[in-house]
Scaffold this active site. Structure first.
Site, PDB file in Angstrom:
ATOM      1  N   THR A 179      25.427 -25.038  -1.196  1.00  0.00           N
ATOM      2  CA  THR A 179      26.699 -24.445  -1.626  1.00  0.00           C
ATOM      3  C   THR A 179      27.516 -25.454  -2.431  1.00  0.00           C
ATOM      4  OG1 THR A 179      26.730 -23.073   0.369  1.00  0.00           O
ATOM      5  CG2 THR A 179      28.797 -23.278  -0.843  1.00  0.00           C
TER       6      THR A 179
ATOM      7  N   GLY B   9      26.202 -16.179  -9.593  1.00  0.00           N
ATOM      8  CA  GLY B   9      27.456 -15.738  -8.972  1.00  0.00           C
ATOM      9  C   GLY B   9      27.242 -14.853  -7.760  1.00  0.00           C
TER      10      GLY B   9
ATOM     11  N   ARG C 249      18.221 -14.807 -15.604  1.00  0.00           N
ATOM     12  CA  ARG C 249      17.629 -16.139 -15.535  1.00  0.00           C
ATOM     13  C   ARG C 249      16.125 -16.110 -15.774  1.00  0.00           C
ATOM     14  NH1 ARG C 249      21.175 -18.533 -10.461  1.00  0.00           N
ATOM     15  NH2 ARG C 249      23.046 -18.835 -11.703  1.00  0.00           N
TER      16      ARG C 249
HETATM   17  P1  ADP Z   1      23.849 -21.016   2.213  1.00  0.00           P
HETATM   18  O1  ADP Z   1      24.188 -20.974   0.757  1.00  0.00           O
HETATM   19  O2  ADP Z   1      22.969 -19.898   2.641  1.00  0.00           O
HETATM   20  O3  ADP Z   1      25.066 -21.207   3.069  1.00  0.00           O
HETATM   21  P2  ADP Z   1      23.287 -23.865   2.080  1.00  0.00           P
HETATM   22  O4  ADP Z   1      22.129 -24.495   1.452  1.00  0.00           O
HETATM   23  O5  ADP Z   1      24.602 -23.993   1.373  1.00  0.00           O
HETATM   24  O6  ADP Z   1      22.931 -22.340   2.374  1.00  0.00           O
HETATM   25  O7  ADP Z   1      23.499 -24.458   3.546  1.00  0.00           O
HETATM   26  C1  ADP Z   1      22.472 -24.492   4.515  1.00  0.00           C
HETATM   27  C2  ADP Z   1      22.681 -25.691   5.419  1.00  0.00           C
HETATM   28  O8  ADP Z   1      21.782 -25.620   6.534  1.00  0.00           O
HETATM   29  C3  ADP Z   1      22.411 -27.036   4.732  1.00  0.00           C
HETATM   30  O9  ADP Z   1      23.523 -27.890   4.861  1.00  0.00           O
HETATM   31  C4  ADP Z   1      21.191 -27.578   5.488  1.00  0.00           C
HETATM   32  O10 ADP Z   1      21.165 -28.987   5.578  1.00  0.00           O
HETATM   33  C5  ADP Z   1      21.355 -26.934   6.860  1.00  0.00           C
HETATM   34  N1  ADP Z   1      20.105 -26.896   7.628  1.00  0.00           N
HETATM   35  C6  ADP Z   1      18.864 -26.603   7.167  1.00  0.00           C
HETATM   36  N2  ADP Z   1      17.937 -26.689   8.151  1.00  0.00           N
HETATM   37  C7  ADP Z   1      18.611 -27.049   9.293  1.00  0.00           C
HETATM   38  C8  ADP Z   1      18.218 -27.319  10.628  1.00  0.00           C
HETATM   39  N3  ADP Z   1      16.941 -27.275  11.002  1.00  0.00           N
HETATM   40  N4  ADP Z   1      19.174 -27.669  11.532  1.00  0.00           N
HETATM   41  C9  ADP Z   1      20.486 -27.740  11.158  1.00  0.00           C
HETATM   42  N5  ADP Z   1      20.910 -27.540   9.883  1.00  0.00           N
HETATM   43  C10 ADP Z   1      19.996 -27.184   8.961  1.00  0.00           C
END
Ligand code: ADP
Length: 463
Positions: free
Chosen positions: A57, A440, A294
């Site tokens: 994000t 978006g 895209r």
């Molecule tokens: P979204 O856009 O769906 O909110 P993001 O990529 O912005 O997704 O956020 C997902 C978050 O989940 C990231 O900060 C990532 O590090 C975290 N994450 C991924 N795998 C794990 C896990 N096994 N345990 C805890 N956090 C995790």
């Protein structure tokens, strides 16, 4: 001067044994979900494996799509849920989960309003590829939306004292009659188990998960990625372990405009095109409707012999897109006083580039791009020096597939049955975008379905 906002995550000693909602991941999905859960009177916790909060994000640039908003009306944009639905559906190759899309298209305006009621204001508009109207809501400063959103959500998390633990990695989930056991690792070799009366998987996608990419799209293994290193698809594995189905896993989005001449791949946001930039080949000629979807623009770039292109824009575009200051600051932008000089800097044909710009400016004036049929991002001519260029090529960006869910974010097994008490939302969930996500729509998805996951966890827990 206003004080700089600092967020501190909770010390691990404060982690309790049981919560109403265990939210895995601190992107916009996880943070939104936690706030909504808290406001419904539940006791949530957010677990984040990285030391940095905000996941992919943080990197989102263009905006948050929404239709029929007050912001649109204030800007003279008359829109409809039906058009937003239709264009997203067409853009996604008509492979989108239609119930999810229906819920999405009719709830984005409410999501913008909800953010506004939490002092997160998205009052400026821009346009992204595949959309006929200005739907991408962004901060008035035109700053990238992602980091702004994370900061705004964290302010609320801090005020409400919602617990958020970083460097806590969720490894496994295990369903029990009394709740779900959540196995976590805290630093080197320290394991622990807590219980979630309900679980929201908000772990994001697998755009940096080479094992998944190798399994589903091996030909993309040598592409660079725009993703943060934590986007490894952990949530998919933990969901699979408790019986969830994964869908559309081969649908991986390649973003067309990524600067990748250094080891780090920098995504150049779609707003640059939305605000008027064009794409030219090494010959100095346009080759595509720059604001097509895209998948189409990426394909057009990879079909060029050089497999890369230049984004070309002027000082006025620069003034309308704050992120360009950052791109410039880190050395991604070439510039020159005139178009001819810019061609020299780029070592491309001077005459071609000059006539491409002249043709383009004519198309802007007549509102008719006879060559490629572009219809949006044509409000201003590219005629105010200095002129700029960014060298771009496609890179892995977003994973459309993921955990099979319904429009209520409930996780489904291979037979279409709901796995009780387990919800998934955001990039980890599959289905909303079909085979091509519209710029978006990911930020919009995180807020719409982050809220929905909390609401459905509430309904589940009250039963
Ligand atoms: P979204 O856009 O769906 O909110 P993001 O990529 O912005 O997704 O956020 C997902 C978050 O989940 C990231 O900060 C990532 O590090 C975290 N994450 C991924 N795998 C794990 C896990 N096994 N345990 C805890 N956090 C995790």
């Amino acid at each position: 001067m206003p004080e700089k906002f600092v967020f501190t995550s909770n010390p691990i000693e404060q982690l309790e044994k049981e919560y109403d909602v265990v939210i895995i991941g601190s992107g916009s999905t996880g943070l939104t979900c936690a706030i909504q859960a808290y406001e419904l009177g539940l006791k949530p916790v957010i677990l984040e494996k990285m030391d940095k909060i905000g996941g992919n994000t943080n990197r989102a640039s263009s905006g948050m799509n929404a239709a029929e908003t007050e912001v649109q009306l204030a800007n003279g944009v008359v829109d409809s849920f039906a058009d937003f639905y239709k264009e997203t559906y067409q853009g996604g190759g008509k492979l989108n989960n239609q119930e999810m899309l229906e819920y999405f298209a009719t709830h984005t305006a409410l999501a913008v309003e909800w953010l506004s009621s939490h002092e997160i204001e998205l009052t400026d508009l821009t346009v992204t590829g595949g959309m006929s109207k200005k739907r991408a809501h962004r901060p008035a400063s035109t700053a990238p939306v992602g980091a702004y959103l994370i900061k705004g959500l964290l302010r609320i998390i801090q005020k409400a004292s919602i617990p958020l633990f970083t460097q806590v990695k969720v490894e496994h989930l295990k369903k029990q009659p009394s709740g779900t056991q959540v196995a976590i690792s805290i630093g080197e070799g320290v394991q622990k188990t807590i219980v979630g009366r309900s679980i929201v998987i908000a772990t994001g996608g697998f755009g940096a998960g080479s094992e998944w990419i190798k399994k589903y799209r091996p030909e993309l293994l040598n592409y660079k990625t725009t993703n943060h290193s934590g986007a490894t698809g952990d949530g998919l594995l933990m969901a699979q372990e408790i019986g969830a189905e994964l869908i559309q896993m081969e649908m991986i989005q390649i973003h067309p405009t990524v600067q990748q001449d250094t080891p780090h791949a920098y995504l150049i946001g779609e707003t640059v095109r939305g605000e008027g930039a064009i794409l030219v080949s090494n010959e100095g000629k346009r080759f595509v409707d720059e604001l097509n979807t895209r998948k189409v623009v990426s394909r057009a770039i990879t079909s060029l012999p050089e497999k890369s292109a230049y984004l070309i824009f002027d000082e006025k575009v620069r003034n309308r897109v704050k992120a360009i200051e950052f791109y410039n600051h880190i050395g991604l932008v070439e510039s020159a006083a005139t178009v001819a000089e810019l061609a020299e800097v780029l070592k491309i044909d001077k005459q071609n580039l000059t006539s491409t710009l002249a043709e383009w400016n004519k198309a802007v004036t007549t509102k008719s791009d006879t060559e490629f049929g572009r219809k949006t991002g044509m409000n201003n001519k590219l005629d105010a020096g200095p002129f700029y260029a960014i060298h771009v090529a496609p890179a892995v960006h977003y994973t459309m597939g993921g955990i099979h869910v319904d429009e209520r974010t409930r996780v489904l097994d291979g037979n279409g049955y709901v796995i009780p008490g387990i919800f998934a939302a955001g990039e980890v969930a599959g289905g909303l975008h079909g085979n091509n996500r519209i710029g978006g729509n990911s930020i919009a998805e995180t807020v719409v379905f982050g809220r929905q996951a909390a609401q459905q966890a509430f309904v589940y827990l009250k039963k």
